[in-house]
Write an enzyme that holds these catalytic residues in place. Structure first.
Site, PDB file in Angstrom:
ATOM      1  N   LYS A   1      53.043  38.631  40.476  1.00  0.00           N
ATOM      2  CA  LYS A   1      52.033  38.205  41.454  1.00  0.00           C
ATOM      3  C   LYS A   1      52.435  36.803  41.886  1.00  0.00           C
ATOM      4  CE  LYS A   1      47.343  36.642  42.094  1.00  0.00           C
ATOM      5  NZ  LYS A   1      46.004  36.404  41.530  1.00  0.00           N
TER       6      LYS A   1
ATOM      7  N   GLY B   1      37.980  32.061  42.980  1.00  0.00           N
ATOM      8  CA  GLY B   1      36.849  31.610  42.169  1.00  0.00           C
ATOM      9  C   GLY B   1      35.583  31.298  42.927  1.00  0.00           C
TER      10      GLY B   1
ATOM     11  N   THR C   1      37.377  36.249  38.028  1.00  0.00           N
ATOM     12  CA  THR C   1      36.227  35.396  37.720  1.00  0.00           C
ATOM     13  C   THR C   1      34.906  36.167  37.723  1.00  0.00           C
ATOM     14  OG1 THR C   1      37.417  33.584  38.776  1.00  0.00           O
ATOM     15  CG2 THR C   1      35.087  33.231  38.332  1.00  0.00           C
TER      16      THR C   1
END
Lengths: 67, 274
Positions: free
Chosen positions: B106, B167, B217
């Protein structure tokens, strides 16, 4: 006697110390790690013939959670 | 009666490998390793992200964590989180490939500390080089169409545009850009990565035709991460089913679903307003 940093901490090693020996001295023997010197990845196969020089910045990393 | 209508043949193909789950899950921020393992199991994910960091050699947590992740049986997707240049990302990718024994990466190259926005220029350089080196690159990118087209040109067979900054939990911030991306880049999987805060936002992404979502998250910081992992999983399945079923066209005006023909008492209705 080369003065290095390992994960940002200063460390002095013997003149003929190679990367394999440094990993043991720094406490990472037999741990799951990957290594870079001065920002360049060093494959495991090269540890024992990678010499160290004064000023080298060694990064030793281990697995951690990530997103 | 089959209550989940996504069939076994509706699989996700990434770089010629097939997955049945469309949920990629992160492994950070959980309150305990056990909670993380239970959330991974509840999510049904087959792909989990992880990272590499400097750690105290006396606390050998890294090896225990690594073993725990291997025990999940999931495909590992190491990230290059925190890298700010192509060089950093390439070197961290190489370290990850060796340590985790996987070509999957990633790819994150961050250009701004405030909103953790990917640096498009460094990202493209890194992606181009890593593809040449045989990596299976999943670039975390913005929803900029031209950047995405260049990443495809570089050989990326999957793209991961953000829904919102990492987030934030703000969901799909720019649906116009995202729907344009989906329309223009229809031949490879697109995964919404980052910014998703609720299951309904994940469902919306799948309904728009995105192939999967990646998040961390929203699950890890929920009051009950295991339940939230399950909730996201169900939402992702629902969104995918809705997409496959074909969403109705939106209309500006109301249209009765019950037939008008045969309406009783029609003669009692007051005249329409003019």
């Amino acid at each position: 006697m080369p003065n290095l940093t390992v994960n940002n901490h200063p460390l002095s090693v013997e003149n003929d110390c190679n990367l394999s020996q440094l990993i043991i001295v720094a406490g990472y023997a037999e741990q799951t790690i990957a290594v870079a010197i001065n920002g360049e990845f060093i494959p495991k196969a090269q540890y024992s013939h990678t010499d160290l020089a004064t000023g080298d910045c060694v990064d030793i990393v281990k697995p951690i959670g990530g997103g | 009666m089959n209550t989940v209508n996504t069939s076994a043949s509706d699989t996700l193909t990434l770089y010629d490998e097939t997955f049945s789950s469309r949920f990629l899950l992160g492994t950070a921020l959980y309150r305990s390793p056990l909670q993380m393992s239970e959330a991974i199991q509840a999510s049904g994910t087959e792909f989990i992200t992880l990272s590499l960091r400097q750690q105290n050699p006396q606390k050998n947590d890294g090896d225990a964590f690594w073993q725990l992740l291997k025990d999940t049986g999931c495909q590992l997707l190491p990230n290059t989180a925190g890298c700010k240049t192509a060089k950093e990302a390439i070197n961290l990718a190489e370290m990850s490939r060796e340590l985790f024994e996987t070509p999957w990466i990633k790819l994150e190259v961050i250009g701004d500390d405030y909103n953790l926005q990917p640096d498009p220029f460094e990202l493209l350089i890194a992606a181009t080089e890593l593809i040449k080196r045989g990596f299976k690159v999943l670039p975390y990118c913005t929803d900029d169409l031209v950047l995405c087209l260049r990443l495809v040109d570089a050989g990326c067979q999957v793209l991961m545009p953000w829904g919102a900054p990492i987030g934030t939990g703000r969901g799909l911030m720019n649906k116009y850009h995202l729907s344009s991306l989906r329309e223009r880049i229809s031949h490879i999987p697109l995964i919404i990565d980052a910014g998703l805060g609720s299951p309904s936002q994940a469902a919306a992404a799948l309904e728009m035709g995105f192939d999967a979502v990646l998040l961390n998250t929203a699950v890890a910081t929920a009051d009950d991460p295991v339940l939230m992992a399950r909730a996201f999983s169900l939402a992702i399945q629902a969104g995918r089913s809705g997409y496959l079923a074909g969403l109705m066209q939106r209309r500006q005006t109301a249209s009765p679903s019950t037939p008008i023909l045969g309406q009783p008492f029609w003669h009692n209705h007051p005249p329409e307003h003019k």
